[in-house]
Enzyme design. Sequence first.
Site, PDB file in Angstrom:
ATOM      1  N   ASP A  98       0.813  -1.212   0.000  1.00 53.41           N
ATOM      2  CA  ASP A  98       0.000   0.000   0.000  1.00 53.41           C
ATOM      3  C   ASP A  98       0.851   1.269   0.000  1.00 53.41           C
ATOM      4  O   ASP A  98       2.043   1.234   0.319  1.00 53.41           O
ATOM      5  CB  ASP A  98      -0.874   0.032   1.264  1.00 53.41           C
ATOM      6  CG  ASP A  98      -2.015  -0.974   1.193  1.00 53.41           C
ATOM      7  OD1 ASP A  98      -2.029  -1.790   0.248  1.00 53.41           O
ATOM      8  OD2 ASP A  98      -2.874  -0.951   2.095  1.00 53.41           O
ATOM      9  N   ASP A  99       0.200   2.349  -0.307  1.00 52.00           N
ATOM     10  CA  ASP A  99       0.657   3.728  -0.058  1.00 52.00           C
ATOM     11  C   ASP A  99       1.680   4.261  -1.063  1.00 52.00           C
ATOM     12  O   ASP A  99       2.146   5.388  -0.919  1.00 52.00           O
ATOM     13  CB  ASP A  99       1.189   3.924   1.375  1.00 52.00           C
ATOM     14  CG  ASP A  99       0.107   3.680   2.433  1.00 52.00           C
ATOM     15  OD1 ASP A  99      -1.064   3.502   2.030  1.00 52.00           O
ATOM     16  OD2 ASP A  99       0.441   3.648   3.628  1.00 52.00           O
ATOM     17  N   HIS A 107       3.651  -2.358   3.051  1.00 56.12           N
ATOM     18  CA  HIS A 107       3.677  -0.993   2.521  1.00 56.12           C
ATOM     19  C   HIS A 107       4.961  -0.763   1.752  1.00 56.12           C
ATOM     20  O   HIS A 107       6.042  -1.086   2.250  1.00 56.12           O
ATOM     21  CB  HIS A 107       3.551   0.023   3.664  1.00 56.12           C
ATOM     22  CG  HIS A 107       2.255  -0.107   4.412  1.00 56.12           C
ATOM     23  ND1 HIS A 107       2.065  -1.041   5.395  1.00 56.12           N
ATOM     24  CD2 HIS A 107       1.079   0.567   4.280  1.00 56.12           C
ATOM     25  CE1 HIS A 107       0.819  -0.931   5.850  1.00 56.12           C
ATOM     26  NE2 HIS A 107       0.198   0.038   5.181  1.00 56.12           N
TER      27      HIS A 107
END
Length: 522
Positions: A338-339, A479
């Site tokens: 993610d991110d 992440h």
Amino acid sequence: MIRRSRRLGIAALLAAPLTLTACAAPIPTDAEWHPRTPESVSELAAAGEDIGFASIDPAELDGVTQHRTVSTDLGVDLRWPEVAGADGLNEAVEQHQWALIEQRESASGVAYAPQAQEAGAGLGPDARGCAPGATTASVEELRETATEADLVSTCEIVAAGGGMLGIRWRTLEGEDERLETSYYDALTGAEYGVADLLDLDDAAMDTLWHEAVQAMRVDAGALTLWPTGEPAVLDNAAREQFGAALAAGVLEPDGSLVLDVPGGFDSPELEALPGREDAAHHDRIRFAPDAIAPFLNDSGRSALELLGEDSPWQPPQSDVLGAHADCDLVACLALTYDDGPNPEMAGLLDSLAEHGAVATFFFIGSSVSGNADIVQRTQDEGHEVANHSWSHPDLTTLKPKEIREQIDRTQDAIAAITGVAPTLVRPPYGAFDDAVVGACDQPLVLWDVDTLDWEDPPVEELTADAVGTPEAGSIVLMHSIHDGSIEAAPGIVDGLHDRGFELVTVSGMFDGAVPGVVYSGR
Ligand code: NI
């Protein structure tokens, strides 16, 4: 070398017929009779000596990936190959695995489900799929490379040409052993056993049996290639035995047929020959192309054309990273990051490519245009690019219109670069409610394994956790903006592979169509 010296011996015998006619049968006057040349004589050798068949390393074949599944619940350990883009072939090959599984299910009452094994199980890419020698190694050798499973199925690629692949399957189940060779048309998926490539009526079987007897006579030192009489008429048991040997045979591109002589093979002509008793069930025979040609049917002839030297291996489609996996059959896992997108992701993409893995990236829309190269590369390398909102708010605090804006802006930003709009959304913080579900057209993808990588645990700890915790069908949250996660990636991928996982994208885990609304694992 043994084979060469034998050939010379035969040639010498043929060159001196006059000295031998005194002790051989009279020369027939039949106009059909053609003297045999050494090239047309079928050969015989003890298994593992000098008669072999082609054995192709799948690593040398474009577009071929390797699979393996181990179920300790069901006691099976199965390996098979897959050819990128050859849907028909792949279906037929998978059907072979399902047949073994279903037979096992009905015998045990246990339902099959893909399983991953303990960390350190040794099921990584090198231990998957077909391997040269897998169908000729001793049972002990084979058991050593397998798990404790009662049913072990492995394979060897014995032919690859044009769009045709020959696979020799070997199954051990308890004390039983079965061998069978199948030729697959990569384009259509049509599957041919050796018996499908030959027209073998009873008389043809008798003729081949007789040919084997002749080869045995020569092998055992008979001074003449002369047939000893009419072909024996096989009884049903012998015919069945010979049929099984044919099914496990290998049709070589030159038109010869290699097969293991059935155990207990015997014939009256062999009785007087010395040394036959010991060798009888260890022998392998190569039927000369001349001996096989009369029995080839249309499928057999076109198979030989496809497999011939002028026809190099040509899969329907060149290899694509992230080849399909059937998650009903193998233990799938989806790594998600993610991110991003962020420039440091380049190192992560390098690691994933090096280790043959794909992942799913949930990108924040506002970061997309500044990292267009990374976004495009992510897409190009077979990963899944997905939507993680525009600015990473808690969507449950927003109005429906604002939620839609968060999602749609990100869809557009990604599509502007890759040309493809994502099909999946991960709500920031995993936060959702009915309003969020109602506002999103896409399925919401959560996770069932949270590595807590944002707490910056030591890399060894993060790796052990990410490798040891997931189960078949898990979605693992990480992440791409944490250095530790990027550093840990090679160890995580290797560790997961070693447990038997196949790494897929989230959409790949659901065969391209994530059903329903909210997902945290399969
Ligand atoms: Ni996030």
